[in-house]
Motif scaffolding. Structure first.
Motif, PDB file in Angstrom:
ATOM      1  N   ASN A 109      34.812  29.010  43.799  1.00  0.00           N
ATOM      2  CA  ASN A 109      34.571  30.339  43.447  1.00  0.00           C
ATOM      3  C   ASN A 109      35.744  31.502  42.973  1.00  0.00           C
ATOM      4  O   ASN A 109      36.929  30.934  43.503  1.00  0.00           O
ATOM      5  N   VAL A 110      35.607  32.417  42.407  1.00  0.00           N
ATOM      6  CA  VAL A 110      36.672  33.116  41.835  1.00  0.00           C
ATOM      7  C   VAL A 110      36.348  34.306  42.607  1.00  0.00           C
ATOM      8  O   VAL A 110      35.380  35.272  42.231  1.00  0.00           O
ATOM      9  N   SER A 111      37.232  34.928  43.653  1.00  0.00           N
ATOM     10  CA  SER A 111      37.115  36.117  44.258  1.00  0.00           C
ATOM     11  C   SER A 111      38.414  36.821  44.565  1.00  0.00           C
ATOM     12  O   SER A 111      39.232  36.362  44.279  1.00  0.00           O
ATOM     13  N   GLU A 112      38.401  38.147  45.023  1.00  0.00           N
ATOM     14  CA  GLU A 112      39.621  38.854  45.364  1.00  0.00           C
ATOM     15  C   GLU A 112      40.373  37.961  46.302  1.00  0.00           C
ATOM     16  O   GLU A 112      41.555  38.141  46.061  1.00  0.00           O
ATOM     17  N   PRO A 113      39.919  37.468  47.387  1.00  0.00           N
ATOM     18  CA  PRO A 113      41.001  36.876  48.274  1.00  0.00           C
ATOM     19  C   PRO A 113      41.357  35.586  47.768  1.00  0.00           C
ATOM     20  O   PRO A 113      42.555  35.288  48.113  1.00  0.00           O
ATOM     21  N   PHE A 114      40.707  34.716  46.902  1.00  0.00           N
ATOM     22  CA  PHE A 114      41.351  33.497  46.104  1.00  0.00           C
ATOM     23  C   PHE A 114      42.353  33.955  45.266  1.00  0.00           C
ATOM     24  O   PHE A 114      43.274  33.353  45.178  1.00  0.00           O
ATOM     25  N   LEU A 115      42.281  35.090  44.433  1.00  0.00           N
ATOM     26  CA  LEU A 115      43.064  35.547  43.531  1.00  0.00           C
ATOM     27  C   LEU A 115      44.422  36.054  44.226  1.00  0.00           C
ATOM     28  O   LEU A 115      45.766  35.692  43.906  1.00  0.00           O
ATOM     29  N   ALA A 116      44.051  36.616  45.623  1.00  0.00           N
ATOM     30  CA  ALA A 116      45.227  36.951  46.252  1.00  0.00           C
ATOM     31  C   ALA A 116      46.277  35.824  46.693  1.00  0.00           C
ATOM     32  O   ALA A 116      47.525  35.666  46.801  1.00  0.00           O
ATOM     33  N   ARG A 117      45.395  34.820  47.255  1.00  0.00           N
ATOM     34  CA  ARG A 117      46.100  33.614  47.391  1.00  0.00           C
ATOM     35  C   ARG A 117      46.877  32.921  46.452  1.00  0.00           C
ATOM     36  O   ARG A 117      47.771  32.347  46.460  1.00  0.00           O
ATOM     37  N   LEU A 118      46.094  32.936  45.044  1.00  0.00           N
ATOM     38  CA  LEU A 118      46.797  32.300  44.061  1.00  0.00           C
ATOM     39  C   LEU A 118      48.055  32.980  43.446  1.00  0.00           C
ATOM     40  O   LEU A 118      48.925  32.483  43.217  1.00  0.00           O
ATOM     41  N   SER A 119      47.918  34.386  43.751  1.00  0.00           N
ATOM     42  CA  SER A 119      49.088  35.157  43.561  1.00  0.00           C
ATOM     43  C   SER A 119      50.284  34.578  44.410  1.00  0.00           C
ATOM     44  O   SER A 119      51.717  34.371  44.099  1.00  0.00           O
ATOM     45  N   LYS A 120      50.058  34.572  45.445  1.00  0.00           N
ATOM     46  CA  LYS A 120      51.080  34.041  46.399  1.00  0.00           C
ATOM     47  C   LYS A 120      51.536  32.703  46.321  1.00  0.00           C
ATOM     48  O   LYS A 120      52.936  32.510  46.204  1.00  0.00           O
ATOM     49  N   THR A 121      50.824  31.869  45.951  1.00  0.00           N
ATOM     50  CA  THR A 121      51.249  30.477  45.500  1.00  0.00           C
ATOM     51  C   THR A 121      51.933  30.548  44.386  1.00  0.00           C
ATOM     52  O   THR A 121      53.061  29.634  44.295  1.00  0.00           O
ATOM     53  N   LEU A 122      51.797  31.390  43.182  1.00  0.00           N
ATOM     54  CA  LEU A 122      52.391  31.071  42.025  1.00  0.00           C
ATOM     55  C   LEU A 122      53.591  32.284  42.079  1.00  0.00           C
ATOM     56  O   LEU A 122      54.236  32.564  40.925  1.00  0.00           O
ATOM     57  N   GLU A 123      53.668  33.054  43.359  1.00  0.00           N
ATOM     58  CA  GLU A 123      54.786  33.914  43.367  1.00  0.00           C
ATOM     59  C   GLU A 123      54.764  35.106  42.605  1.00  0.00           C
ATOM     60  O   GLU A 123      55.964  35.362  41.939  1.00  0.00           O
TER      61      GLU A 123
END
Length: 254
Positions: free
Chosen positions: A175-189
């Motif tokens: 799923n694409v959710s706000e928590p997932f996007l926050a984690r993605l941003s952190k992973t991609l710096e």
């Protein structure tokens, strides 16, 4: 079609009661009995020669394809600037490539995800393809959320950051959710706060609305849809099919 004409002629000749010559034959002038005989002759002929129907269907299909190609050519000409040079879509591959490939995609589309490795291989191994991405969210709220995130990333942090986010969204199976996007941003710096602040902006909304309007003008009803050169490819295709289309485009250019 010649055989079908022959069948019609056979039916007409069978109507000995017709006073008018064959050249002046009109179905509307038939009596009910004559029409019954005529229809029976045609039916019997087609039952005995079903290949005639197949020939007729093939001709109709060829006509349909030709008419569709003419319509698509007209749509492309009317929207050329918006398709190839809109000023806001991501442009990857070789910006000076001799063939432009445009993809309308949805980050929740299974066939888009299936096509992603093939598209990457095509662009990276060819080396002379200009690749344009059109976010086209049509599969619900998660699709729109993902598209807003990708576009906001491009606006706030540039093409390199966008490409990383795009690739991650294309390979993400959950799923694409706000928590997932926050984690993605952190992973991609990536600067997540800047992305979130932009996601609901008028500019991001304008990009999505413009892509949807363009999709409607081009009669795009599903994803992925590609425009390769000036050829519409509606739906998933394998890498070898993509390569064959590109080769054909280059051959036509000479």
């Amino acid at each position: 079609m010649l055989r079908l004409t022959a069948a019609l002629t056979t039916g007409m000749l069978a109507l000995g009661a017709l006073a008018a010559p064959l050249q002046a034959f009109e179905i509307e002038a038939m009596t009910p009995d004559e029409r019954t005989i005529f229809r029976s002759e045609i039916r019997d002929y087609l039952l005995e020669n079903p290949d005639v129907l197949m020939e007729a269907i093939a001709v109709l299909e060829q006509q349909r394809v030709a008419q569709g190609a003419v319509a698509e050519k007209a749509m492309l000409e009317q929207n050329r600037q918006a398709i190839f040079e809109d000023g806001f879509s991501f442009v990857g591959g070789n910006p000076d490539g001799d063939v432009t490939v445009v993809e309308f995609l949805d980050y929740k589309c299974g066939y888009c995800k299936r096509a992603f490795p093939a598209v990457e291989d095509l662009v990276n191994t060819d080396g002379n393809i200009r690749f344009v991405v059109k976010e086209f969210p049509i599969l619900g709220d998660q699709s729109t959320l993902a598209a807003r995130y990708a576009i906001a990333t491009k606006i706030t942090q540039g093409d390199d950051a966008y490409k990383k986010a795009h690739d991650s969204l294309m390979t993400h199976s959950g799923n694409v959710s706000e928590p997932f996007l926050a984690r993605l941003s952190k992973t991609l710096e990536l600067d997540h706060d800047a992305i979130v602040a932009e996601m609901d902006s008028d500019e991001v909304t304008r990009v999505i609305d413009t892509n949807r309007a363009l999709g409607q003008a081009l009669q795009i009803q599903g994803t992925p849809t590609f425009i390769m050169g000036e050829t519409f490819v509606r739906g998933y295709v394998e890498l070898d099919q993509m390569m064959a289309i590109i080769d054909s485009i280059r051959a036509e250019k000479g």
